[in-house]
Each structure stands twice: as C-alpha cells, then as structure tokens.
Motif scaffolding. Structure first.
Motif, PDB file in Angstrom:
ATOM      1  N   TYR A 109       0.836  -1.188   0.000  1.00  0.00           N
ATOM      2  CA  TYR A 109       0.000   0.000   0.000  1.00  0.00           C
ATOM      3  C   TYR A 109       0.870   1.237   0.000  1.00  0.00           C
ATOM      4  N   ASP A 110       0.580   2.137  -0.895  1.00  0.00           N
ATOM      5  CA  ASP A 110       1.289   3.417  -0.958  1.00  0.00           C
ATOM      6  C   ASP A 110       0.245   4.504  -1.196  1.00  0.00           C
ATOM      7  N   ARG A 112       0.447   7.504  -1.746  1.00  0.00           N
ATOM      8  CA  ARG A 112       0.808   8.530  -2.729  1.00  0.00           C
ATOM      9  C   ARG A 112       0.853   7.987  -4.144  1.00  0.00           C
ATOM     10  N   ALA A 113       0.646   6.676  -4.320  1.00  0.00           N
ATOM     11  CA  ALA A 113       0.713   6.078  -5.664  1.00  0.00           C
ATOM     12  C   ALA A 113      -0.632   6.146  -6.358  1.00  0.00           C
TER      13      ALA A 113
END
Length: 113
Positions: A109-110, A112-113
């Motif tokens: 999980y990111d 900002r992606a």
C-alpha cells in the motif's frame, strides 16, 4: 481495497493445442467475470517475441536486463479485492482456466501512488 497480482510463467502451461483453445476461452471468461464483479484492474500476457530492455535514469537504453528475466513472461491479471480470501478465490479460478497454478502477490500500500 488491496491490489493483487495473479500470474504464471509461460512454461507452466503444459497443454495440448486443443486444450489451448479451451484454456483461452475459459481464461477470458474469468476476466469477464472479474470485470463484472468490479475487481479487475488490468491484465494480459508478456510478448516474449519482443526483447526486454533496461532503461537508465539518463534515458539510455540497453539490451541488458536484471539477472532472471525468465520470470517476466507468461500471463498476469491485476485485481483489487476486499480480502486476501477473495484474491485466493480469483487465483484459483484463474488456475483452473489456465490449467496451471498461479502465483498470488500483494502490492504494498502506498497512499501517494
């Protein structure tokens, strides 16, 4: 939602030409079902007739790739599900359609992606 990669190397499919047609039909049905369920993100097969290239930060392109490019072939599907159990069910359906086991990997999980 968590994003998962379902994949297999091309050598994993040990089937006859007659079975290939059935596997193609069955695999496309899984894709259609995944789309209808709202879990399908994208998928496809790696074109093994086109050589991989390594692209550097300066934009230079070379024919050299990372050490084991053999694992970057075959087919894949990216899905988003509410649970790992759902992802396992989709991987099992894909395994049945493609007539070979599937690798299931979870994307980190990111936000900002």
């Amino acid at each position: 939602m968590t994003t998962y990669l379902i994949s297999f190397p091309s050598g994993a499919m040990q089937i006859t030409p007659d079975e290939l047609s059935l596997a193609d039909t069955d695999a496309h049905q899984v894709v259609e079902d995944a789309k209808a369920a709202g879990v399908y993100v994208f998928g496809g097969g790696i074109d093994e007739d086109v050589a991989a290239q390594l692209v550097a930060a300066d934009g230079s392109v070379g024919p050299i790739t990372y050490n084991d490019p053999a694992h970057l072939n075959g087919g894949f599907m990216v899905i988003e599900t509410d649970s790992r159990e759902d992802a396992v069910r989709w991987a099992a359906r894909t395994a049945a359609a493609c007539r070979c086991p599937q690798e299931l990997r979870e994307f980190m999980y990111d936000p900002r992606a």
